[in-house]
Design a protein around this motif. Structure first.
Motif, PDB file in Angstrom:
ATOM      1  N   MET A  76      10.024   3.492  -1.401  1.00  0.00           N
ATOM      2  CA  MET A  76      10.085   3.323   0.048  1.00  0.00           C
ATOM      3  C   MET A  76      10.871   4.456   0.698  1.00  0.00           C
ATOM      4  N   GLU A  77      11.954   4.855   0.077  1.00  0.00           N
ATOM      5  CA  GLU A  77      12.778   5.924   0.629  1.00  0.00           C
ATOM      6  C   GLU A  77      11.985   7.222   0.724  1.00  0.00           C
ATOM      7  N   HIS A 114      12.968  -3.092   8.573  1.00  0.00           N
ATOM      8  CA  HIS A 114      13.199  -3.573   9.939  1.00  0.00           C
ATOM      9  C   HIS A 114      12.227  -2.907  10.914  1.00  0.00           C
ATOM     10  N   ASN A 115      12.066  -1.592  10.794  1.00  0.00           N
ATOM     11  CA  ASN A 115      11.169  -0.857  11.687  1.00  0.00           C
ATOM     12  C   ASN A 115       9.717  -1.159  11.406  1.00  0.00           C
ATOM     13  N   ILE A 116       9.361  -1.322  10.143  1.00  0.00           N
ATOM     14  CA  ILE A 116       7.967  -1.624   9.790  1.00  0.00           C
ATOM     15  C   ILE A 116       7.541  -2.940  10.419  1.00  0.00           C
ATOM     16  N   SER A 136       0.827  -1.212   0.000  1.00  0.00           N
ATOM     17  CA  SER A 136       0.000   0.000   0.000  1.00  0.00           C
ATOM     18  C   SER A 136       0.862   1.263   0.000  1.00  0.00           C
ATOM     19  N   ILE A 137       2.047   1.173   0.584  1.00  0.00           N
ATOM     20  CA  ILE A 137       2.946   2.332   0.619  1.00  0.00           C
ATOM     21  C   ILE A 137       3.442   2.682  -0.782  1.00  0.00           C
ATOM     22  N   VAL A 138       3.798   1.670  -1.541  1.00  0.00           N
ATOM     23  CA  VAL A 138       4.448   1.906  -2.841  1.00  0.00           C
ATOM     24  C   VAL A 138       3.505   1.773  -4.022  1.00  0.00           C
TER      25      VAL A 138
END
Length: 460
Positions: A205-206, A405-407, A139-141
């Motif tokens: 993503m960046e 990693h954080n997601i 959904s982010i990308v």
């Protein structure tokens, strides 16, 4: 995301250290005295420094509206959206499982974690996340991959690749660290498609997932400090810092002593600060692995922010002797002792309070070490030796792995047992020992040390 005013020499290239990622930081001009040996000659490199980025963002805050992103044009008009890019695609998963089984039916696991028989666990094995988290990443990308797809994304059946399959290709490449040819074979696409898809995913993503790597606001920081104090007994501790080498090979024309680290590898540094859950809250990458860790810290935007009183500047604690204990982080002996960075005591015949401090400091400090071991174990592209990477793009790859990693943590997801590296994240490197001790840092450490018995009595 640049670090203005800095020039670094590496492998005969002109390196522009712009794009440091120091999440939660502010943008400042990089000190010229931090430049490496010589002036550059040609080429550019990027730094990812979240501290520097916060400085830039505070000056210029522009966020692209996904609804205003233009879609690819066809014959002068907006292109129609292919049907298989509109909704979620699940066929790719079963095709991938079948192809993977076919390609590996005669191969041994080689000591690696075996593919789980449970389908959901197998999904985690290949892509490190649950399906729910995978869908969130899609959904982010999605808008970017639909509106600005890389050219030529057609598989061997002549169909456009769905968003889900593109994300799966990119995440498998990052998770396995396998060659683009190997990853492509498992998905029925060519090497060039894997390359295009992975880089487009990283770019998106960046840009769109940065909110998963930010310096905590004060309310969240108070929660972090409370949990770290419950874990280690250290009052006002905000996190742990550590650094690791990302090893690579370089073409002969780019080989340089600037990139050759003490272990005789060509490498790039990643420095991370993590909270009590091993979530990255600040990173910097892009600097050559030849730097001493203490200098890497000094080159970072985080160091500048702390020295300027703009970071680790929250409420102080009062010790039992009415001395102030400011906010601080903890690090190993490779870092200097500073008022905001507590390192262990190093001497023979330490007093009992000093031994007590070192034990508690290590409990907190190991969070950084374990976070990097988990990062490099999950996203093996960072653990394996990268073959001639583009040094302009490598910092972005490292950043996106930290975001993933954080997601996983933010989505309350869990890694499969055995994914984290069973050993230190930087094997083969001798431990550095920085002898720098700031006088105010020594006073601060003594104050914390003298305060610990009070907390020990309360806990008992």
């Amino acid at each position: 995301m640049g670090a203005e005013g800095s020039e670094e020499k590496a492998t005969g290239e002109e390196l522009e250290w712009e794009d440091e990622v120091e999440v939660g930081g502010e943008r400042e001009e990089r000190d010229r005295e931090m430049a490496l040996v010589n002036k550059p000659k040609k080429g550019k490199r990027k730094i990812r420094d979240s501290g520097e980025r916060e400085i830039m963002d505070s000056r210029k805050a522009k966020t692209k509206d996904p609804s205003k992103v233009k879609r690819a044009k066809s014959n002068g008009s907006l292109a129609a959206l292919p049907a298989d890019l509109r909704g979620p695609d699940t066929e790719w998963w079963y095709a991938f499982l079948s192809k993977h089984a076919e390609l590996h039916k005669d191969a041994e696991s080689g000591g690696s974690v075996p593919v789980p028989s449970d389908e959901e666990e197998a999904f985690r094995y290949f892509f490190r996340t649950s399906r729910r988290t995978f869908d969130y990443i899609c959904s982010i990308v999605r808008d970017d991959l639909i509106s600005r797809p890389p050219s030529g994304l057609i598989n061997i059946e002549g169909r456009l690749l769905s968003v889900e399959k593109q994300v799966a290709i990119a995440m498998r490449r990052l998770a396995s660290g396998d060659s683009q040819v190997s990853v492509g074979a498992a998905f029925g696409v060519g090497q060039s498609t894997v390359s295009q898809v992975t880089w487009r995913f990283i770019e998106s993503m960046e840009e769109r997932a940065r909110h998963h790597l930010v310096w905590p606001d004060q309310e969240r920081m108070e929660d972090i400090k409370a949990r770290l104090e419950a874990l280690s007994g250290l009052p006002n501790c905000c996190g742990a810092i550590d650094a690791t080498h990302i090893i690579m090979t370089l073409p002969a024309v780019e080989s340089s002593e600037d990139w050759c680290d003490p272990a005789k590898n060509y490498s790039m540094f990643l420095q991370g600060i993590v909270d009590d859950e091993m979530r990255f809250i600040d990173i910097v990458t892009g600097w050559p692995g030849s730097l001493p860790v203490s200098r890497l810290l000094k080159c970072s935007g985080f160091h500048k922010l702390c020295e300027a009183g703009k970071r680790l500047n929250g409420p102080v604690r009062v010790s039992g002797e009415d001395a102030e204990i400011r906010e601080f982080i903890v690090g190993d002996m490779c870092y200097p002792l500073l008022p905001w960075l507590m390192t262990p005591y190093e001497a023979e015949n330490l007093s009992a309070p000093m031994v007590n401090f070192n034990a508690r400091q290590k409990t907190a400090r190991m969070l950084g070490t374990r976070a990097l071991a988990r990062l490099k174990g999950s996203w093996r592209i960072l653990h394996k030796v990268m073959w001639r990477p583009d040094k302009n793009k490598l910092p972005s790859i490292i950043l996106v792995c930290c975001l993933l990693h954080n997601i996983i943590l933010d989505c309350k997801d869990e890694l499969l047992t055995g994914i984290q590296l069973p050993f230190h994240h930087d094997t083969g490197y001798k431990e550095e020992n920085c002898k720098q001790e700031n006088p105010s840092g020594k006073v601060m450490r003594e104050t914390v040390t003298g305060h610990l018995p009070t907390f020990e009595a309360v806990l008992n």
